[in-house]
Design a protein around this motif. Structure first.
Motif, PDB file in Angstrom:
ATOM      1  N   PHE A   1      -0.705  -0.833   7.620  1.00  0.00           N
ATOM      2  CA  PHE A   1      -1.795  -0.762   6.628  1.00  0.00           C
ATOM      3  C   PHE A   1      -2.957   0.070   7.190  1.00  0.00           C
ATOM      4  CE2 PHE A   1      -5.667  -2.157   4.625  1.00  0.00           C
ATOM      5  CZ  PHE A   1      -5.324  -2.428   3.307  1.00  0.00           C
ATOM      6  N   GLY A   2      -3.266  -0.149   8.473  1.00  0.00           N
ATOM      7  CA  GLY A   2      -4.371   0.578   9.116  1.00  0.00           C
ATOM      8  C   GLY A   2      -4.094   2.071   9.162  1.00  0.00           C
TER       9      GLY A   2
ATOM     10  N   VAL B   1      -4.302  -1.000  -3.666  1.00  0.00           N
ATOM     11  CA  VAL B   1      -3.583  -2.077  -2.992  1.00  0.00           C
ATOM     12  C   VAL B   1      -3.115  -3.078  -4.031  1.00  0.00           C
ATOM     13  CG1 VAL B   1      -3.867  -4.056  -1.447  1.00  0.00           C
ATOM     14  CG2 VAL B   1      -4.921  -1.922  -0.854  1.00  0.00           C
ATOM     15  N   ALA B   2      -1.931  -3.666  -3.789  1.00  0.00           N
ATOM     16  CA  ALA B   2      -1.500  -4.791  -4.628  1.00  0.00           C
ATOM     17  C   ALA B   2      -1.084  -5.931  -3.713  1.00  0.00           C
ATOM     18  CB  ALA B   2      -0.342  -4.371  -5.521  1.00  0.00           C
ATOM     19  N   ILE B   3      -1.333  -7.139  -4.188  1.00  0.00           N
ATOM     20  CA  ILE B   3      -0.907  -8.327  -3.432  1.00  0.00           C
ATOM     21  C   ILE B   3       0.102  -9.063  -4.302  1.00  0.00           C
ATOM     22  CG2 ILE B   3      -1.704 -10.602  -2.656  1.00  0.00           C
ATOM     23  CD1 ILE B   3      -4.287  -9.285  -1.812  1.00  0.00           C
TER      24      ILE B   3
ATOM     25  N   SER C   1       0.854  -1.194   0.000  1.00  0.00           N
ATOM     26  CA  SER C   1       0.000   0.000   0.000  1.00  0.00           C
ATOM     27  C   SER C   1       0.891   1.245   0.000  1.00  0.00           C
ATOM     28  CB  SER C   1      -0.918  -0.009   1.230  1.00  0.00           C
ATOM     29  OG  SER C   1      -0.146  -0.129   2.404  1.00  0.00           O
ATOM     30  N   ILE C   2       0.289   2.382  -0.282  1.00  0.00           N
ATOM     31  CA  ILE C   2       1.083   3.615  -0.408  1.00  0.00           C
ATOM     32  C   ILE C   2       0.441   4.739   0.410  1.00  0.00           C
ATOM     33  CG2 ILE C   2      -0.082   4.269  -2.593  1.00  0.00           C
ATOM     34  CD1 ILE C   2       2.656   5.397  -3.508  1.00  0.00           C
ATOM     35  N   ASP C   3       1.278   5.473   1.125  1.00  0.00           N
ATOM     36  CA  ASP C   3       0.812   6.616   1.909  1.00  0.00           C
ATOM     37  C   ASP C   3       0.482   7.768   0.947  1.00  0.00           C
ATOM     38  OD1 ASP C   3       0.803   9.029   3.382  1.00  0.00           O
ATOM     39  OD2 ASP C   3       2.006   8.118   4.976  1.00  0.00           O
ATOM     40  N   PRO C   4      -0.771   8.236   0.921  1.00  0.00           N
ATOM     41  CA  PRO C   4      -1.133   9.260  -0.063  1.00  0.00           C
ATOM     42  C   PRO C   4      -0.429  10.594   0.177  1.00  0.00           C
ATOM     43  CG  PRO C   4      -2.919   8.938   1.508  1.00  0.00           C
ATOM     44  CD  PRO C   4      -1.887   7.888   1.813  1.00  0.00           C
ATOM     45  N   GLU C   5       0.086  10.806   1.399  1.00  0.00           N
ATOM     46  CA  GLU C   5       0.752  12.096   1.676  1.00  0.00           C
ATOM     47  C   GLU C   5       2.227  12.052   1.306  1.00  0.00           C
ATOM     48  OE1 GLU C   5      -0.034  12.684   5.796  1.00  0.00           O
ATOM     49  OE2 GLU C   5      -2.181  12.993   5.446  1.00  0.00           O
TER      50      GLU C   5
END
Ligand SMILES: Cc1cc2nc3c(=O)[nH]c(=O)nc-3n(C[C@H](O)[C@H](O)[C@H](O)COP(=O)(O)O)c2cc1C
Length: 472
Positions: A176-177, A192-194, A142-146
């Motif tokens: 992730f949370g 998200v990618a798995i 996942s990626i932090d949008p900021e």
């Protein structure tokens, strides 16, 4: 030796006699779990199921399922000291990833996603599971949008619909949370990618507590000694490992939930509760290698792969926490394998009367840890050897003097020793199993000398062992 992908690691395991291929047809509904259980109990090799039901794709389980395999992945001897040393080196010497135009993980692109009909052998791992779990030993990216920080974690995924996967967080403080909360405040679905079937360095960073904001691909590069190769995801700004066998891409809606997840055979070895409101991943795209290898693991009661990797992860966290806290004289630590994090043993060079107490305070308050029982031993006792720890408790502990119970400590929601209404709280137990030097001193006595041969005499005997007619 370092490994570009899972396949190279499997080759090494094979050459070490640590990969067993099962050609017999195995039932994915009950048989695969039972075989894994028996194999982990026998401390067996990694397994490759070549005929799971009617599937053509093999399933591998347990590639990091024993200390020997963990050591092989990192290129060190399987002792805590060497494993810890390698991790510290990687954290201090991260290596940035490189970006490729395309990679093996994109060899085949599926236009339509149907997780019920997909070609991957997804078992029901425990007979009482609520359904098949696709993600059990994988990366959730996942990626932090900021900040653009990319996080890799291992959070299980149940197949809940033809394009729907559950995402299960043990607690909302998982990275992730934290990232999900930011997408929520933007009111945007979270990409998200798995990645399934990856080089072992990536699996290891996914299960480890890497500080927030630190790129886990860099640490995986540090562990490998060379940059991890990444490619752009097809549907988002995410970067995914080029070497992965399978990539699933999707997004987590921020304002919608699935009505049920689980139950699942949880890590302490008991069935968990069904969850009634769970975030889910809507899968939009699937790419994979030609003839992919599917990877997963059997969780539940230790010994198993999940408990083994967490044993090292947790022990490293506690060891570092004790070093950072400024506590002196810590020799060794073990957050024990069987206890799944509930028991920690620390050995110390005892320096002052309340030394063991200070250590126990720091262990039981260690952030992120769910430890409820802590034992402190002297430097002559190996915390990794339960036999020695039991000997220390038997010969150095007086219950009324050395054992303390603290009520209403923090605990895990998976601690079934606690009734459901009180979950999350637990009594803590502190056992000071160091020699009672002060008590003796107060009586003008000294603690008895050890009757064992001194180390230098033992060393002499060890070097001459073959002279006595022994083989080794
Ligand atoms: C096999 C395996 C399965 C795991 N499943 C979960 C899970 O379903 N949910 C969860 O929150 N943590 C799970 N964990 C623990 C996390 O992977 C671990 O806490 C990791 O540090 C999470 O990454 P983060 O620190 O980037 O949040 C699992 C660990 C292992 C070894």
């Amino acid at each position: 030796m370092s490994f570009f992908d899972l396949r190279e690691f499997l080759k090494l395991l094979d050459s070490e006699g640590e990969l067993h291929r099962i050609e017999t047809m195995v039932d994915p509904e009950w048989e695969v779990g039972a075989i894994c259980r028996e194999n982990f109990d026998r401390r067996g090799p990694a397994l490759q199921f070549n005929h799971l039901g009617n599937h053509q794709t093999p399933l591998v389980v347990g590639v990091l399922g024993k200390s020997k395999l963990y050591g092989l992945a990192l290129g060190v001897r399987p002792t805590f000291k060497e494993i810890y040393g390698k991790w510290q080196w990687a954290l201090e010497n991260p290596i940035k990833p490189i970006f490729l135009e395309t990679g093996p993980c994109k060899e085949v692109k599926s236009e339509e996603v149907n997780l019920f009909e997909d070609p991957f052998p997804v078992p029901r791992w425990h007979v009482l599971d609520g359904g098949p779990y696709l993600g059990t030993f994988h990366l959730v990216i996942s990626i932090d949008p900021e900040s653009g920080w990319i996080n890799c974690g291992m959070y299980r995924n149940q197949i809940l619909g033809k394009d729907c996967l559950g995402i299960h967080l043990a607690n909302p403080n998982q990275d992730f949370g934290k990232i999900f909360e930011k997408w929520k405040s933007l009111k945007k679905s979270m990409p998200v990618a798995i990645a399934i079937g990856v080089t072992p360095y990536l699996s290891l960073v996914a299960v480890s507590k890497i500080p927030v904001g630190v790129n886990e691909y860099n640490i995986a590069g540090g562990l490998r000694g060379s940059p991890i190769e990444l490619v752009h995801a097809e549907t988002s700004d995410l970067l995914v490992p080029a070497c992965a066998e399978i990539i699933l891409e999707g997004e987590v809606p921020v304002d919608d939930y699935h009505s049920q997840e689980g139950p699942f055979g949880e890590t302490p070895g008991y069935m968990g509760e069904m969850e009634n409101r769970i975030n889910y991943i809507k899968v939009k795209k699937m790419t994979h290698r030609r003839n992919p290898i599917f990877q997963g693991t059997y969780e539940g009661k230790p010994p198993n792969e999940s408990a083994l990797v967490m044993l090292y992860t947790r022990t490293i966290s506690v060891y570092n926490h004790l070093l950072l806290s400024g506590i002196k004289g810590v020799k060794d630590v073990c957050v024990t394998y069987a206890s799944r994090g509930f028991h920690t043993v620390v050995s110390i060079y005892k320096q002052y009367p309340n030394h063991a107490k200070d250590v126990m305070n720091h262990v039981l308050g260690c952030p992120g840890l769910i430890c409820k029982h802590c034992v402190v031993v002297d430097e002559d006792v190996d915390p990794w050897d339960t036999f020695q720890v039991e000997w220390a408790i038997a010969t150095r502990v007086q219950a009324d003097r050395d054992i303390e119970i603290i009520k209403n400590g923090r605990s895990s929601k998976f601690d079934v020793s606690q009734v459901p209404s009180k979950r999350g709280l637990s009594s803590w137990l502190r056992i000071d199993a160091t020699k009672p030097l002060e008590e003796y001193e107060r009586e003008g006595a000294s603690f008895p000398l050890s009757s064992e041969p001194p180390e230098e005499l033992l060393m002499k005997v060890r070097t001459r062992w073959k002279d006595y007619g022994f083989k080794d």
